[in-house]
Design a protein around this motif. Structure first.
Motif, PDB file in Angstrom:
ATOM      1  N   LYS A  45       0.845  -1.190   0.000  1.00 48.55           N
ATOM      2  CA  LYS A  45       0.000   0.000   0.000  1.00 48.55           C
ATOM      3  C   LYS A  45       0.885   1.246   0.000  1.00 48.55           C
ATOM      4  O   LYS A  45       1.794   1.368   0.826  1.00 48.55           O
ATOM      5  N   GLY A  99      -5.521  -2.976  -4.744  1.00 50.30           N
ATOM      6  CA  GLY A  99      -4.593  -3.342  -5.802  1.00 50.30           C
ATOM      7  C   GLY A  99      -5.239  -4.312  -6.772  1.00 50.30           C
ATOM      8  O   GLY A  99      -6.282  -4.913  -6.487  1.00 50.30           O
ATOM      9  N   GLU A 125      -2.952 -10.067  -4.632  1.00 46.74           N
ATOM     10  CA  GLU A 125      -3.195  -8.639  -4.847  1.00 46.74           C
ATOM     11  C   GLU A 125      -1.882  -7.945  -5.164  1.00 46.74           C
ATOM     12  O   GLU A 125      -0.895  -8.087  -4.442  1.00 46.74           O
ATOM     13  N   ALA A 129       0.637  -4.564  -5.934  1.00 46.57           N
ATOM     14  CA  ALA A 129       0.899  -3.315  -5.215  1.00 46.57           C
ATOM     15  C   ALA A 129      -0.032  -2.216  -5.720  1.00 46.57           C
ATOM     16  O   ALA A 129      -0.352  -2.145  -6.903  1.00 46.57           O
ATOM     17  N   GLY A 130      -0.460  -1.362  -4.797  1.00 46.76           N
ATOM     18  CA  GLY A 130      -1.344  -0.264  -5.176  1.00 46.76           C
ATOM     19  C   GLY A 130      -0.582   0.966  -5.597  1.00 46.76           C
ATOM     20  O   GLY A 130      -0.966   2.091  -5.255  1.00 46.76           O
ATOM     21  N   ASP A 135       0.570   3.619  -8.271  1.00 46.61           N
ATOM     22  CA  ASP A 135       0.250   4.213  -9.563  1.00 46.61           C
ATOM     23  C   ASP A 135       1.496   4.950 -10.048  1.00 46.61           C
ATOM     24  O   ASP A 135       1.886   5.981  -9.488  1.00 46.61           O
TER      25      ASP A 135
END
Length: 420
Positions: free
Chosen positions: A36, A85, A378, A380-381, A383
């Motif tokens: 996160k 994610g 999931e 990685a979040g 961007d």
């Protein structure tokens, strides 16, 4: 004044340097499972009050505003953004991803930890663990603790999940046998019994036996039923099976028989299901040859646990060699009143903090917790576009604060030159 500009510029360098560190860490964890992102938020520092200002005068004179001089910037907070994610299929049965709110619960030597990374494995003792640390994954509920018909893989009161691949899975005694096919209407009254194709059934100790069922025509469209089983005694009620003039079953839809005498096994009742009256989905009576057979039964012999999968509720389902699917355990999922208050503990984990509150532990798909996607992880979040934008902003912030220090230095140099 110039000295204040030096210190303000220095604080700007320090704050923007921290912002660069945070962005760098986010980009470094671009491929970290369940990571996160963090963001840096600045706040201005204490102000020096130069003039407190004044209220409007009674004689009509205007008031004045306060004059304050700032002392630079500092990092207000580095918070975590718990955005979802991407859930990427892996095809690996022990991988799991949470879609929505919640964390997997892990037991470490120092206490309970929480993670979004579901890349699990089974250790040499048969426990489900996080492979890089050995922290044991925790369960909730009673799934897998066993019952009269289900094997017990988990120990009541111990929330560590055991996945004992290769352990025994007991069979299920047969309780229903289903028949299909035809009994020839050309059979003469009183002729020898018409034997239906036999089937294997299982007793309470998973032993297998052969059940044979015979029909004897006692009148037009009417048959008596008899049954035998290997190593057992079969008792039937005095019931006749009847068909209508079109060959469809009239009654009964099923016939309950009692099987006794199997050494060491319990007495069991087996329902012989002949079909739905008035339909041609079960046994029929037509002029064709007899091909009636027992086609299915719901029992099974003993087997061993071969593999597992994880369903949307977080239940680990075990597949046995006897075809049974049995619950092994249910993953514990924790939610928090303020997940932003969690403290990062490294190795993809979080621990509770003063601002997070206590964990609310339960099962997936309940209490606002998300669903589980088995065989997936999931991502990685992070961007990249956002992080590069933050990188440029922090870099420019660092540059302009360096220019502030340079300009203040030049001013001090000019003052020094006056003395010469």
């Amino acid at each position: 004044m110039t000295l204040a500009a030096l210190f303000s510029g220095a604080s700007g360098l320090a704050a923007n340097s921290t912002a660069l560190d945070v962005v760098g860490n986010n980009l470094a964890n671009l491929n970290t499972t369940g990571y996160k992102t963090q963001r840096t938020l600045f706040r201005d520092q204490v102000y020096q009050l130069l003039d407190g200002g004044s209220a409007a005068g009674v004689t009509g004179s205007g008031g004045t505003n306060a004059s304050q001089l700032g002392n630079g910037v500092t990092v207000g907070t580095i918070d975590t953004q718990f955005t979802q994610g991407a859930v990427n299929p892996t095809g690996r049965s022990l991988d799991a991803a949470i879609s929505g709110n919640g964390f997997f619960v892990l037991r470490s030597p120092t206490g309970q930890l929480y993670s979004r990374a579901g890349n699990f494995d089974v250790d040499s003792s048969g426990f489900l663990v996080e492979p890089s640390t050995g922290n044991r994954i925790q369960r909730t509920g009673t799934a897998g603790e066993g019952s009269a018909t289900l094997p017990g893989f988990q120990v009541a009161g111990n929330n560590d999940i055991r996945v004992p691949i290769g352990s025994g899975v007991p069979g299920v005694p047969t309780s229903n046998v289903t028949f299909r096919g035809n009994v020839s209407s050309k059979t003469a009254v009183g002729d020898p019994a018409v034997n239906l194709t036999p089937i294997q059934f299982f007793d309470s100790q998973s032993g297998s036996h052969t059940l044979s069922v015979s029909f004897t025509k006692t009148a037009d469209n009417t048959y008596s039923v008899s049954a035998t089983a290997t190593d057992a005694t079969v008792t039937l009620p005095p019931t006749s099976v009847t068909f209508d003039t079109s060959g469809k079953l009239l009654s009964p839809a099923s016939l309950a028989i009692s099987i006794t005498g199997i050494a060491g096994a319990a007495t069991q009742t087996v329902n012989l299901n002949f079909g739905t009256p008035g339909q041609s989905t079960g046994l029929t009576q037509t002029g064709d040859a007899t091909d009636g057979a027992a086609v299915t039964q719901d029992g099974s012999g003993s087997g061993t646990l071969l593999s597992v999968s994880i369903d949307a509720n977080g239940t680990i389902q075990g597949l046995s060699s006897n075809g049974r699917t049995v619950p092994v355990a249910q993953l514990a999922i924790a939610s928090f009143n303020n997940q932003g208050g969690l403290i990062r503990a490294g190795t993809n984990t979080f621990s509770t903090g003063p601002g997070s509150g206590e964990p609310l532990i339960g099962s997936a798909n309940t209490g606002g917790r998300g669903a589980i996607s088995g065989g997936a992880l999931e991502g990685a979040g992070v961007d990249i576009a956002v992080e590069f934008s933050r990188l440029i902003i922090a870099q420019r912030g660092f540059q302009v604060n360096a220019r502030t220090i340079s300009a203040a230095n030049d001013t001090l140099q000019e003052l020094a030159n006056i003395i010469r």
